[in-house]
Every structure is written in C-alpha cells, then in structure tokens.
Design a protein around this motif. Sequence first.
Motif, PDB file in Angstrom:
ATOM      1  N   SER A  48     -23.677 -83.322  12.133  1.00  0.00           N
ATOM      2  CA  SER A  48     -24.700 -83.620  11.141  1.00  0.00           C
ATOM      3  C   SER A  48     -25.754 -82.520  11.174  1.00  0.00           C
ATOM      4  CB  SER A  48     -25.355 -84.971  11.441  1.00  0.00           C
ATOM      5  OG  SER A  48     -26.504 -85.150  10.633  1.00  0.00           O
ATOM      6  N   PRO A  49     -26.072 -81.909  10.036  1.00  0.00           N
ATOM      7  CA  PRO A  49     -27.058 -80.813  10.037  1.00  0.00           C
ATOM      8  C   PRO A  49     -28.461 -81.277  10.407  1.00  0.00           C
ATOM      9  CG  PRO A  49     -26.501 -81.441   7.801  1.00  0.00           C
ATOM     10  CD  PRO A  49     -25.557 -82.194   8.696  1.00  0.00           C
ATOM     11  N   THR A  50     -28.714 -82.581  10.351  1.00  0.00           N
ATOM     12  CA  THR A  50     -30.037 -83.102  10.715  1.00  0.00           C
ATOM     13  C   THR A  50     -30.001 -83.912  12.010  1.00  0.00           C
ATOM     14  OG1 THR A  50     -29.669 -85.067   9.339  1.00  0.00           O
ATOM     15  CG2 THR A  50     -30.756 -83.181   8.302  1.00  0.00           C
ATOM     16  N   GLY A  51     -28.800 -84.042  12.602  1.00  0.00           N
ATOM     17  CA  GLY A  51     -28.679 -84.823  13.835  1.00  0.00           C
ATOM     18  C   GLY A  51     -29.210 -84.061  15.039  1.00  0.00           C
ATOM     19  N   MET A  52     -30.116 -84.673  15.778  1.00  0.00           N
ATOM     20  CA  MET A  52     -30.747 -84.020  16.918  1.00  0.00           C
ATOM     21  C   MET A  52     -30.182 -84.549  18.238  1.00  0.00           C
ATOM     22  SD  MET A  52     -34.749 -83.915  15.652  1.00  0.00           S
ATOM     23  CE  MET A  52     -34.777 -85.675  15.288  1.00  0.00           C
ATOM     24  N   ASN A  53     -30.077 -83.647  19.206  1.00  0.00           N
ATOM     25  CA  ASN A  53     -29.628 -84.001  20.557  1.00  0.00           C
ATOM     26  C   ASN A  53     -30.378 -83.080  21.530  1.00  0.00           C
ATOM     27  OD1 ASN A  53     -28.345 -84.538  22.963  1.00  0.00           O
ATOM     28  ND2 ASN A  53     -26.286 -84.523  22.110  1.00  0.00           N
ATOM     29  N   ILE A  54     -31.504 -83.568  22.020  1.00  0.00           N
ATOM     30  CA  ILE A  54     -32.372 -82.739  22.854  1.00  0.00           C
ATOM     31  C   ILE A  54     -31.653 -82.247  24.104  1.00  0.00           C
ATOM     32  CG2 ILE A  54     -34.546 -82.688  24.139  1.00  0.00           C
ATOM     33  CD1 ILE A  54     -34.872 -82.762  21.145  1.00  0.00           C
ATOM     34  N   LEU A  55     -30.676 -83.003  24.596  1.00  0.00           N
ATOM     35  CA  LEU A  55     -29.960 -82.592  25.804  1.00  0.00           C
ATOM     36  C   LEU A  55     -29.156 -81.315  25.576  1.00  0.00           C
ATOM     37  CD1 LEU A  55     -28.671 -86.074  27.082  1.00  0.00           C
ATOM     38  CD2 LEU A  55     -30.687 -84.783  27.852  1.00  0.00           C
ATOM     39  N   ARG A  56     -28.868 -80.992  24.315  1.00  0.00           N
ATOM     40  CA  ARG A  56     -28.080 -79.806  24.003  1.00  0.00           C
ATOM     41  C   ARG A  56     -28.916 -78.709  23.353  1.00  0.00           C
ATOM     42  NH1 ARG A  56     -22.588 -80.537  24.314  1.00  0.00           N
ATOM     43  NH2 ARG A  56     -21.836 -82.669  24.559  1.00  0.00           N
ATOM     44  N   LYS A  57     -30.218 -78.749  23.474  1.00  0.00           N
ATOM     45  CA  LYS A  57     -31.078 -77.796  22.764  1.00  0.00           C
ATOM     46  C   LYS A  57     -30.912 -76.378  23.307  1.00  0.00           C
ATOM     47  CE  LYS A  57     -35.257 -78.319  25.597  1.00  0.00           C
ATOM     48  NZ  LYS A  57     -36.704 -78.616  25.555  1.00  0.00           N
ATOM     49  N   LEU A  58     -31.059 -75.420  22.393  1.00  0.00           N
ATOM     50  CA  LEU A  58     -31.074 -73.984  22.694  1.00  0.00           C
ATOM     51  C   LEU A  58     -29.816 -73.509  23.438  1.00  0.00           C
ATOM     52  CD1 LEU A  58     -34.814 -73.494  23.721  1.00  0.00           C
ATOM     53  CD2 LEU A  58     -33.754 -73.119  21.490  1.00  0.00           C
ATOM     54  N   GLN A  59     -28.684 -74.117  23.153  1.00  0.00           N
ATOM     55  CA  GLN A  59     -27.432 -73.640  23.726  1.00  0.00           C
ATOM     56  C   GLN A  59     -26.902 -72.469  22.920  1.00  0.00           C
ATOM     57  OE1 GLN A  59     -24.595 -76.827  24.055  1.00  0.00           O
ATOM     58  NE2 GLN A  59     -25.696 -77.836  25.735  1.00  0.00           N
ATOM     59  N   GLY A  60     -26.313 -71.502  23.590  1.00  0.00           N
ATOM     60  CA  GLY A  60     -25.704 -70.370  22.910  1.00  0.00           C
ATOM     61  C   GLY A  60     -24.371 -70.748  22.298  1.00  0.00           C
ATOM     62  N   PRO A  61     -23.759 -69.827  21.563  1.00  0.00           N
ATOM     63  CA  PRO A  61     -22.441 -70.101  20.973  1.00  0.00           C
ATOM     64  C   PRO A  61     -21.433 -70.527  22.040  1.00  0.00           C
ATOM     65  CG  PRO A  61     -23.380 -68.097  20.064  1.00  0.00           C
ATOM     66  CD  PRO A  61     -24.283 -68.507  21.188  1.00  0.00           C
ATOM     67  N   SER A  62     -20.648 -71.544  21.704  1.00  0.00           N
ATOM     68  CA  SER A  62     -19.643 -72.074  22.626  1.00  0.00           C
ATOM     69  C   SER A  62     -18.513 -72.680  21.815  1.00  0.00           C
ATOM     70  CB  SER A  62     -20.263 -73.123  23.548  1.00  0.00           C
ATOM     71  OG  SER A  62     -20.700 -74.248  22.804  1.00  0.00           O
ATOM     72  N   MET A  63     -17.503 -73.210  22.518  1.00  0.00           N
ATOM     73  CA  MET A  63     -16.389 -73.857  21.823  1.00  0.00           C
ATOM     74  C   MET A  63     -16.842 -75.126  21.120  1.00  0.00           C
ATOM     75  SD  MET A  63     -13.841 -71.920  22.095  1.00  0.00           S
ATOM     76  CE  MET A  63     -12.576 -73.053  21.466  1.00  0.00           C
ATOM     77  N   GLN A  64     -17.853 -75.805  21.662  1.00  0.00           N
ATOM     78  CA  GLN A  64     -18.351 -77.025  21.024  1.00  0.00           C
ATOM     79  C   GLN A  64     -19.252 -76.704  19.838  1.00  0.00           C
ATOM     80  OE1 GLN A  64     -20.055 -79.141  24.491  1.00  0.00           O
ATOM     81  NE2 GLN A  64     -18.564 -80.771  24.075  1.00  0.00           N
ATOM     82  N   HIS A  65     -20.110 -75.733  20.018  1.00  0.00           N
ATOM     83  CA  HIS A  65     -21.037 -75.321  18.956  1.00  0.00           C
ATOM     84  C   HIS A  65     -20.836 -73.824  18.739  1.00  0.00           C
ATOM     85  CE1 HIS A  65     -23.212 -79.185  19.078  1.00  0.00           C
ATOM     86  NE2 HIS A  65     -23.076 -79.104  20.407  1.00  0.00           N
ATOM     87  N   TRP A  66     -20.076 -73.471  17.741  1.00  0.00           N
ATOM     88  CA  TRP A  66     -19.658 -72.089  17.539  1.00  0.00           C
ATOM     89  C   TRP A  66     -20.824 -71.129  17.379  1.00  0.00           C
ATOM     90  CZ3 TRP A  66     -14.862 -72.388  13.749  1.00  0.00           C
ATOM     91  CH2 TRP A  66     -13.823 -73.052  14.418  1.00  0.00           C
ATOM     92  N   LEU A  67     -21.900 -71.576  16.763  1.00  0.00           N
ATOM     93  CA  LEU A  67     -23.078 -70.721  16.584  1.00  0.00           C
ATOM     94  C   LEU A  67     -24.259 -71.195  17.421  1.00  0.00           C
ATOM     95  CD1 LEU A  67     -22.996 -70.022  12.720  1.00  0.00           C
ATOM     96  CD2 LEU A  67     -21.806 -68.842  14.575  1.00  0.00           C
ATOM     97  N   GLY A  68     -24.021 -72.087  18.346  1.00  0.00           N
ATOM     98  CA  GLY A  68     -25.078 -72.573  19.226  1.00  0.00           C
ATOM     99  C   GLY A  68     -25.867 -73.725  18.617  1.00  0.00           C
ATOM    100  N   THR A  69     -26.956 -74.074  19.292  1.00  0.00           N
ATOM    101  CA  THR A  69     -27.830 -75.155  18.825  1.00  0.00           C
ATOM    102  C   THR A  69     -29.266 -74.654  18.785  1.00  0.00           C
ATOM    103  OG1 THR A  69     -28.155 -76.002  21.075  1.00  0.00           O
ATOM    104  CG2 THR A  69     -26.334 -76.937  19.811  1.00  0.00           C
ATOM    105  N   ASP A  70     -30.119 -75.377  18.051  1.00  0.00           N
ATOM    106  CA  ASP A  70     -31.517 -74.969  17.933  1.00  0.00           C
ATOM    107  C   ASP A  70     -32.391 -75.732  18.924  1.00  0.00           C
ATOM    108  OD1 ASP A  70     -31.746 -77.496  16.877  1.00  0.00           O
ATOM    109  OD2 ASP A  70     -32.698 -76.855  15.007  1.00  0.00           O
ATOM    110  N   ALA A  71     -33.699 -75.644  18.746  1.00  0.00           N
ATOM    111  CA  ALA A  71     -34.636 -76.242  19.699  1.00  0.00           C
ATOM    112  C   ALA A  71     -34.594 -77.768  19.688  1.00  0.00           C
ATOM    113  CB  ALA A  71     -36.056 -75.765  19.396  1.00  0.00           C
TER     114      ALA A  71
END
Length: 288
Positions: A48-71
């Motif tokens: 979800s483009p608006t779904g937040m998950n603070i536990l995954r904040k500021l992660q770099g690109p990975s297999m789960q999040h290809w372009l990473g996550t935001d704050a």
Amino acid sequence: MSMAENFSRRSRMVLLSFGLSRSLLIGTIITGFLIGLAVLSLVWTPYSPTGMNILRKLQGPSMQHWLGTDALGRDVLSMVMVGARNSLSVALIAVAVGMGLGVPLGAYAAARGGMIDGFVMRMTDLAFAFPALLTAVIITAVFGPGAVNAMIAIGIFNIPVFARITRGASMGLWKRDYVLAARCAGRGDVAITLDHILPNIGHVLIVQATIQFALAIVAEAGLSYVGLGTQPPMPSWGKMLNDAQTYIYDAPHLAIFPGLAITFAVLGLNMLGDGLRDILDPRVRRER
C-alpha cells in the motif's frame, strides 16, 4: 486535402519511419514504461503506498522492498508508481486545457488578423511576462493546494504557449492558393481552419504537446515540493523529494529514485518529441 486524408497519410508515414528514428524509439520505450507503471498502479502495487510500518523505516533496497522504505516505513517503489500516475494525470489534464483553449484562440487570431490578432498576441505577451512556475505558485496559493488546482494552474500557462504556436504556424497558410480557392468557393473561416489549417500544423502541435507535457511534470513536481501540488497521503514525486531532504545522507535512496523518475520522464518525452518532429516535420524530412 481533407482532414481524414491528411491524417491517414501522416499515419502511414509514422509507421514507415518509426524504426528509423532512434530518438523516437528510445523516447517511446521510456514514456511507455512510465505510463505502464502508472496504469499498473491503478490495480496493483507491491505494498500500500500509504501503509506505514515504523519497524521497517529507512531500509535500503532489498528483496522485500526493491527501492527501500521511507521514514514512515512506506514502500518507495509503490510510492513511485502512484506518483507516476499522479504526475502524468496532472500533466495530461494541464496540456489538454492548454491545447483545448490555446489552439482555438491562436487559430482565431490567425484567421481574423488585424486588431483581434494584435489583442490576442499582447495578452499572450503579458502572460509570458511572469515565469510559469511562479504563476502556478500564485494561483495555487490563492485557490488552495491540491492536484486539481495544480492542473488548472499549469494549464492556464499552457494556453498562451499553444495560442502563439498555433497562430505562428497558421499565418502563412492563410495565403496559400488552396486556402484562397476555398474562400472563393464560399467556405467560412471555421471550415477552412478545420479542413486545411489544423491538419497542416498538426505536427507542430504534437511536438509542442510533448514538450509541454514534460514541462508540466516538472511544474507539478515543483508545486508538490513546496506543498502546493498533490496533497498527502497520496504520494507525489515532488513531495517525496521534499521528504527526502532530512535523510539525504542516511537514506539517499529516498531522493535518488523519485529524482530518477522525474529525469527519465522528462528525457523520454523530450526524445519522443524530437523523434516525432523528425518524422512529421516536412522540412526535416527534406533535409534528410
């Protein structure tokens, strides 16, 4: 030559020349890819483009999040996809507004000439006295931020652009023999414009539309960057760049990916416009 015959001839010319223009090919691929992302975002995004998950904040690109996550732990790829949809939608409506009002205005000025032509041109000169982005900022600041007002603001600036382009391309055609013959046959200005003028300046308008489309994407990103464009929680490339400022050293991917999206969108549309000009402009074809 009727509008249908002229369109058919130009369509065949485009199909024959498509593979001969590198700019057209590359521009079509880039633009088509971005449009594909925007259309795909209507039915699917990785998260979800608006779904937040603070536990995954500021992660770099990975297999789960290809372009990473935001704050806020939102998936950057999903936000870029939805941002493409918003940017292209705003740009499309803005260019449509500019063409829908500017082309008839310019065609009318060319057809009537005299004081009417002078008045229209002075009004466009007045509009050009103000920078495009500044004009859009003023309009959205007065009427409030939001995607709709951004469309209107950018579209208003496009009106004088298309008016001047249409008027300039049409002026010489009104002195051509086939136009004079149509006048002698009793055809009115509207009929002559639809049957003879617009089909012969169509290539100019198409190329200009691609240029204005690219400029509209940049303008929308600029308005969103300062908080006057697409409003949260909907993602926007400009808003993503604004949010990335705080984390530019800790999470540079937050600025890199929306920045690349804007760059490729403008590059693809400019190359598409250059390729279309090479194919549709008879002067360029003769030089080749």
